[in-house]
Design an enzyme around this catalytic site. Structure first.
Site, mmCIF file in Angstrom:
data_model
loop_
_atom_site.group_PDB
_atom_site.id
_atom_site.type_symbol
_atom_site.label_atom_id
_atom_site.label_comp_id
_atom_site.label_asym_id
_atom_site.label_seq_id
_atom_site.Cartn_x
_atom_site.Cartn_y
_atom_site.Cartn_z
ATOM 1 C CE LYS A 33 5.720 0.099 -5.344
ATOM 2 N NZ LYS A 33 7.158 0.321 -5.064
ATOM 3 C CE1 TYR A 243 -3.700 -28.393 13.119
ATOM 4 C CE2 TYR A 243 -4.174 -26.292 12.051
ATOM 5 C CZ TYR A 243 -4.170 -27.682 12.038
ATOM 6 O OH TYR A 243 -4.635 -28.358 10.939
#
Length: 344
Positions: A33, A243
């Site tokens: 899956k 950042y």
């Protein structure tokens, strides 16, 4: 120019499947899956077919249709038919629905002469028929090819929930005396044979993730994620990095900027927390992981150059280590990275 590489070792994958196949007392199926956990369903199903796999497990009918183009063997749809349209789709493509509720039994009734699987909730409380309702249902008209359950704690083999679930499942089996069973996932395949059933469902272990929480992994790494070094710069002591200035260089620091970030599935939780590797040397991630760039302290790796590739996970840094540092599991890391990044 390629900034990132997500590579897959067919040899290691086949070795892992051979390991599970040798351990299983019955047939060894495979969970494919989510595009084979992000690694590419077409390649994975081809390799499994070459190695004798005859049972494939997917999450949805659409996933099953993709796999049906690749094999004539059994394909089980774990979600079952959610409505009449899905039931028709499953039947048209010769897929096998896993029926999880009385509602799904009713939906599948028009196709009852086609194979189906019955899923018993033995104690996980996710999908599956409730234990106390099984004796109230009529299964006599259905062609049931497999009776399934799913263990919640197989990754912790000594957990008491495993024995509780097995006992619950065995109580229900008396209603299906001649039906083959499927119990074991990757971890359970390494447990007592009582936890296997006639068909096991190998999943994360096939793709190189450890089946266990606290034990050494028995499987080989299969996937490798790498990013290209875009730039290397020298920064002075007490310089803010990235950042939020979340990292400050404590001394003269050589910083490599790698062209891969959270858009490629690299978790922001690795900010100031994870590592990359170049050859046999590890380097810490410094500053915030950004959308398409990650900064690395390469001060101790003098031979690293711009355009070199560094490893985020693979032979040097296991996917399980990355998952632990990101406070998640290998399943999430692999599917996010694999489905977001260019594959070889």
């Amino acid at each position: 120019m390629t900034f990132k590489r997500f590579t897959f070792s067919e040899r290691a994958f086949q070795a892992n499947y051979a390991l599970f196949k040798a351990r299983a007392v019955g047939a060894c199926g495979a969970v494919v899956k989510a595009n084979a956990y992000g690694t590419g369903a077409r390649r994975v199903v081809r390799l499994l077919s070459q190695n004798g796999c005859e049972h494939f497990f997917v999450a949805t009918p659409n996933e099953g249709i993709v796999v049906r183009d690749l094999t004539t063997k059994n394909i089980y749809v774990l979600s079952g038919p959610t409505n009449d349209s899905a039931a028709q789709q499953i039947a048209q493509h010769n897929l096998i629905p896993v029926l999880n509720s009385p509602h799904q039994l009713r939906i599948w009734d028009p196709y009852r002469e086609s194979p189906c699987a019955i899923h018993i909730d033995s104690g996980m409380h996710r999908l599956g028929l409730e234990l106390n309702r099984v004796d109230q249902l009529d299964f006599s008209r259905f062609q049931i090819d497999l009776l399934m359950t799913h263990l919640a704690c197989a990754d912790q083999p000594d957990h008491p929930q495993n024995e509780i679930q097995l006992s619950n499942f065995n109580e229900v089996r008396r209603y299906f005396p001649n039906t083959p069973t499927s119990i074991g996932n990757s971890a359970a395949i390494f447990m007592d044979e009582r936890f296997h059933g006639d068909v096991v469902r190998a999943g994360i272990g096939l793709y190189g993730g450890s089946p266990f929480v606290h034990r050494e992994s028995p499987v080989a790494p299969v996937c490798q994620l790498e990013g290209r070094v875009l730039q290397i710069r020298d920064v002075q002591p007490n310089s803010p990095i990235g950042y939020s200035a979340s990292f400050t260089s404590p001394s003269p620091t050589r910083v490599a900027v790698v062209g891969i970030g959270y858009a490629d599935g690299v978790s922001r939780a690795l900010s100031n927390n994870g590592f990359v590797a170049f050859r046999d040397q590890r380097m810490p991630i410094i500053g915030k992981v950004t959308m398409d760039a990650t900064q690395v302290d390469c001060t101790q790796v003098a031979n690293l150059r711009e355009n070199d590739f560094v490893e985020f996970f693979g032979p040097m840094i296991s996917i399980d280590e990355v998952a632990t540092r990101a406070n998640t599991i290998a399943y999430e890391i692999l599917t996010l990275v694999g489905n977001a990044t260019e594959r070889d």
